[in-house]
Write a protein that holds these residues in place. Structure first.
Motif, short mmCIF file in Angstrom:
data_model
loop_
_atom_site.label_atom_id
_atom_site.label_comp_id
_atom_site.label_asym_id
_atom_site.label_seq_id
_atom_site.Cartn_x
_atom_site.Cartn_y
_atom_site.Cartn_z
N LEU A 43 33.87 82.12 80.34
CA LEU A 43 33.79 80.81 80.98
C LEU A 43 34.74 79.90 80.22
O LEU A 43 34.55 79.66 79.01
CB LEU A 43 32.36 80.26 80.93
CG LEU A 43 32.20 78.77 81.27
CD1 LEU A 43 32.72 78.46 82.67
CD2 LEU A 43 30.74 78.35 81.14
N VAL A 48 30.99 84.85 77.69
CA VAL A 48 29.65 84.55 78.23
C VAL A 48 28.82 85.80 78.41
O VAL A 48 27.66 85.71 78.78
CB VAL A 48 29.70 83.76 79.56
CG1 VAL A 48 30.21 82.35 79.31
CG2 VAL A 48 30.53 84.46 80.61
N ILE A 57 24.15 84.16 86.60
CA ILE A 57 23.90 82.98 85.78
C ILE A 57 22.66 82.30 86.36
O ILE A 57 22.75 81.52 87.31
CB ILE A 57 25.11 82.02 85.80
CG1 ILE A 57 26.39 82.78 85.45
CG2 ILE A 57 24.89 80.85 84.85
CD1 ILE A 57 27.62 82.23 86.07
N PHE A 60 21.47 77.76 87.12
CA PHE A 60 22.82 77.18 87.01
C PHE A 60 22.72 75.66 86.85
O PHE A 60 22.05 74.98 87.61
CB PHE A 60 23.65 77.54 88.25
CG PHE A 60 25.11 77.27 88.09
CD1 PHE A 60 25.94 78.20 87.50
CD2 PHE A 60 25.67 76.09 88.55
CE1 PHE A 60 27.30 77.95 87.34
CE2 PHE A 60 27.02 75.83 88.41
CZ PHE A 60 27.84 76.77 87.81
N GLN A 61 23.43 75.14 85.83
CA GLN A 61 23.43 73.71 85.51
C GLN A 61 24.86 73.22 85.35
O GLN A 61 25.80 74.01 85.32
CB GLN A 61 22.64 73.47 84.22
CG GLN A 61 21.20 73.91 84.27
CD GLN A 61 20.37 73.14 85.29
OE1 GLN A 61 20.53 71.93 85.46
NE2 GLN A 61 19.49 73.85 86.00
N SER A 63 26.41 72.33 82.78
CA SER A 63 27.07 72.94 81.62
C SER A 63 27.61 74.33 81.91
O SER A 63 28.41 74.86 81.15
CB SER A 63 26.11 73.00 80.44
OG SER A 63 24.98 73.79 80.77
N ASP A 64 27.19 74.94 83.04
CA ASP A 64 27.68 76.27 83.43
C ASP A 64 28.91 76.19 84.32
O ASP A 64 29.49 77.23 84.67
CB ASP A 64 26.57 77.03 84.17
CG ASP A 64 25.34 77.27 83.31
OD1 ASP A 64 25.52 77.70 82.15
OD2 ASP A 64 24.23 77.00 83.79
N GLN A 65 29.32 74.99 84.73
CA GLN A 65 30.46 74.84 85.63
C GLN A 65 31.76 75.19 84.91
O GLN A 65 31.91 74.95 83.72
CB GLN A 65 30.57 73.39 86.12
CG GLN A 65 29.42 72.94 86.98
CD GLN A 65 29.64 71.54 87.48
OE1 GLN A 65 29.83 71.36 88.66
NE2 GLN A 65 29.62 70.55 86.60
N TYR A 68 35.67 81.02 85.61
CA TYR A 68 35.19 82.32 85.11
C TYR A 68 36.24 83.39 85.33
O TYR A 68 36.85 83.45 86.40
CB TYR A 68 33.90 82.73 85.83
CG TYR A 68 32.69 81.94 85.41
CD1 TYR A 68 31.80 82.44 84.46
CD2 TYR A 68 32.43 80.68 85.94
CE1 TYR A 68 30.70 81.72 84.06
CE2 TYR A 68 31.32 79.95 85.54
CZ TYR A 68 30.46 80.47 84.61
OH TYR A 68 29.36 79.76 84.20
#
Length: 162
Positions: A43, A48, A57, A60-61, A63-65, A68
């Motif tokens: 990421l 990751v 994932i 998903f929030q 902070s995960d954007q 990839y």
């Protein structure tokens, strides 16, 4: 039986998508290789996980954007996937745009399954729909190959009512 070893070759690239907050985002890469490759997912350039051909994932929030990628490797070589941008569902927004050789291209993101229209105008008063499509993964890629024919060309992307 003769077995021929081969380096990894990506047959299916991961796909950009938008994801509802707290849902599970899933990325997949298809490949061929002998022996089977090792998969390393990233990421924005940071590791990751080593999850095989599918990366899940959960929850998903924001902070995960990001972007990839996955590197597949075996004893004969390594290959890196194209980036897949994964963002939270949200209001329609333009992620990127470019102009080259008389063509204008843009990528927009919204809600997965949403229907969107790209319109153009030369005077910001009269708007002409150029493209209407449903975005199963939340992304719309659009190119206007006729953009160079206008002195001024403005664009807007709108969400269609369900």
């Amino acid at each position: 039986v003769l077995t021929v070893d081969t380096p990894p070759i990506i047959t299916t690239q991961p796909v950009s998508q938008t994801v509802t907050a707290s849902a599970t985002a899933t990325l997949f890469v298809g490949a061929t290789a002998t022996p089977a490759p090792v998969y390393q997912w990233y990421l924005n350039g940071s590791t990751v996980g080593t999850n095989g051909s599918t990366l899940s994932i959960p929850n998903f929030q924001a902070s995960d954007q990001g972007s990839y990628t996955v590197i597949l490797s075996n004893a004969l070589g390594a290959v890196t996937s194209l980036p897949a941008l994964v963002l939270l569902d949200g209001p329609l927004r333009i992620n990127s745009y470019s102009s080259s050789n008389g063509a204008f291209s843009l990528e927009s993101a919204g809600v997965a399954g949403g229907t969107y229209t790209i319109e153009a105008s030369s005077d910001l008063i009269n708007w002409l729909p150029l493209f209407t499509n449903t975005a199963p993964n939340g992304y719309i890629d659009f190119t206007d190959t006729n953009a160079g024919a206008w002195n001024y060309r403005f664009y807007r992307a709108i969400t269609n009512s369900p």
